[in-house]
Design a protein around this motif. Sequence first.
Motif, short mmCIF file in Angstrom:
data_model
loop_
_atom_site.label_atom_id
_atom_site.label_comp_id
_atom_site.label_asym_id
_atom_site.label_seq_id
_atom_site.Cartn_x
_atom_site.Cartn_y
_atom_site.Cartn_z
N PRO A 94 0.83 -1.22 0.00
CA PRO A 94 0.00 0.00 0.00
C PRO A 94 0.86 1.26 0.00
CG PRO A 94 -0.71 -1.54 1.72
CD PRO A 94 0.60 -2.05 1.20
N THR A 95 0.36 2.29 -0.64
CA THR A 95 1.08 3.57 -0.65
C THR A 95 0.83 4.37 0.61
OG1 THR A 95 -0.77 4.60 -1.83
CG2 THR A 95 1.02 3.68 -3.17
N SER A 96 -0.08 3.91 1.46
CA SER A 96 -0.46 4.65 2.66
C SER A 96 0.32 4.25 3.90
CB SER A 96 -1.95 4.43 2.94
OG SER A 96 -2.21 3.04 3.13
N ALA A 97 1.30 3.35 3.76
CA ALA A 97 1.99 2.78 4.92
C ALA A 97 3.50 2.83 4.71
CB ALA A 97 1.53 1.34 5.15
N ASP A 119 3.37 -1.44 8.30
CA ASP A 119 2.56 -0.94 9.41
C ASP A 119 1.19 -0.46 8.92
OD1 ASP A 119 3.15 1.43 8.09
OD2 ASP A 119 4.18 2.36 9.79
N VAL A 120 0.67 -1.11 7.91
CA VAL A 120 -0.64 -0.72 7.36
C VAL A 120 -1.75 -0.92 8.40
CG1 VAL A 120 -1.16 -2.98 6.34
CG2 VAL A 120 -2.13 -0.90 5.34
N VAL A 121 -1.54 -1.83 9.36
CA VAL A 121 -2.44 -1.93 10.51
C VAL A 121 -1.80 -1.16 11.66
CG1 VAL A 121 -3.51 -4.08 9.77
CG2 VAL A 121 -1.43 -4.18 11.12
N ASP A 122 -2.12 -1.46 12.90
CA ASP A 122 -1.63 -0.68 14.03
C ASP A 122 -0.20 -1.03 14.43
OD1 ASP A 122 -2.33 -3.17 14.93
OD2 ASP A 122 -3.18 -2.47 16.84
#
Length: 330
Positions: A94-97, A119-122
């Motif tokens: 993902p580009t968000s992590a 770290d796409v999750v917590d």
Amino acid sequence: MQKQALPLLAMACLCPLLAIAQAPSRAAAACRSDTARQISVTGTGLGRSFQNPCFSPNGRVLAFTNFATRYNTGKSVVRTVPAEGGAVLAALSPTSAQSVNLPGQCWSAATDEVAYSSDVVDRDEIYLAPAAGGASRRVTRRPGFLAWEPSISPVLSEGKRWIVFESHSQANPEAGGELWKIRSDGTEPAVRLTQSHNDRQPEWSPKGDKIVFQREVGPESWDVFTLDVATGAVFNVTRAGELFNTDASWSPSGNYIVYSSGDADVEIANVFVIPANGGNRIRVTRSCGLDGAPGWSPDGSTIAFESAPFDPDAQGSTTLWTIDAPAGVR
């Protein structure tokens, strides 16, 4: 070196991506006294730092980590690019992590998947992504712990594949790392392999019988070790911790290990090769800056690595390079 880069940096308002790619490259070429070749990486929306090259099983493609801001800073995406350079082929994470692959052995020949941590999750967990792109599959679920630097094994004698990774407490991530392994399908609980040390960056051997990793042996001192998977025995390969021996990965034969290290005339780190059972090392790269995170091509002919004509921890970013492996060393 900096004077050579200034004219291109001054063009940043006209062509920022071009300036970012070219300015360090010209300085890096002037900094080198070897035959290394830069891998061009092009495409839209790229971050600034190219790191952690990992060859595909056929040697035609590289997976790498692309940090957005600079070296080891900002969000990061695991991408693929042709090994000879060119346009990015796919974004695997993902580009968000902040997602990071391990240099060297991160790519499964059995399923054509790439392992990475994110770290796409917590918290940081391990994922497997199809090398051609597509939805990633989460492997680890470990509340309270962080999972970094995954390497996936070949198919072992029992028909299983395992992912070895570096584990840290989520509450105190700067504390010492431990090596753990987990089934690649995540169907069994993770198993601890080492403890009571600071162990990092594990990687499976080509036969799956050993794991190479780096261990902190004293203040600012690191050595490269191997772990026998069957017996748990560890062996210090480099035995010179003051040289800061890190970033280890295997040759395709499993007879040699490539890694980054210092020396009397190496200010930051360059790439070296050493027999897996210890012995005399061979210097591979010659740069006035950093050469690190090396990975060997499957045919044994080439070593890929990240490079900068300065200390990237203090400034700037790295680019991807390749160099011929030493003659007779595979």
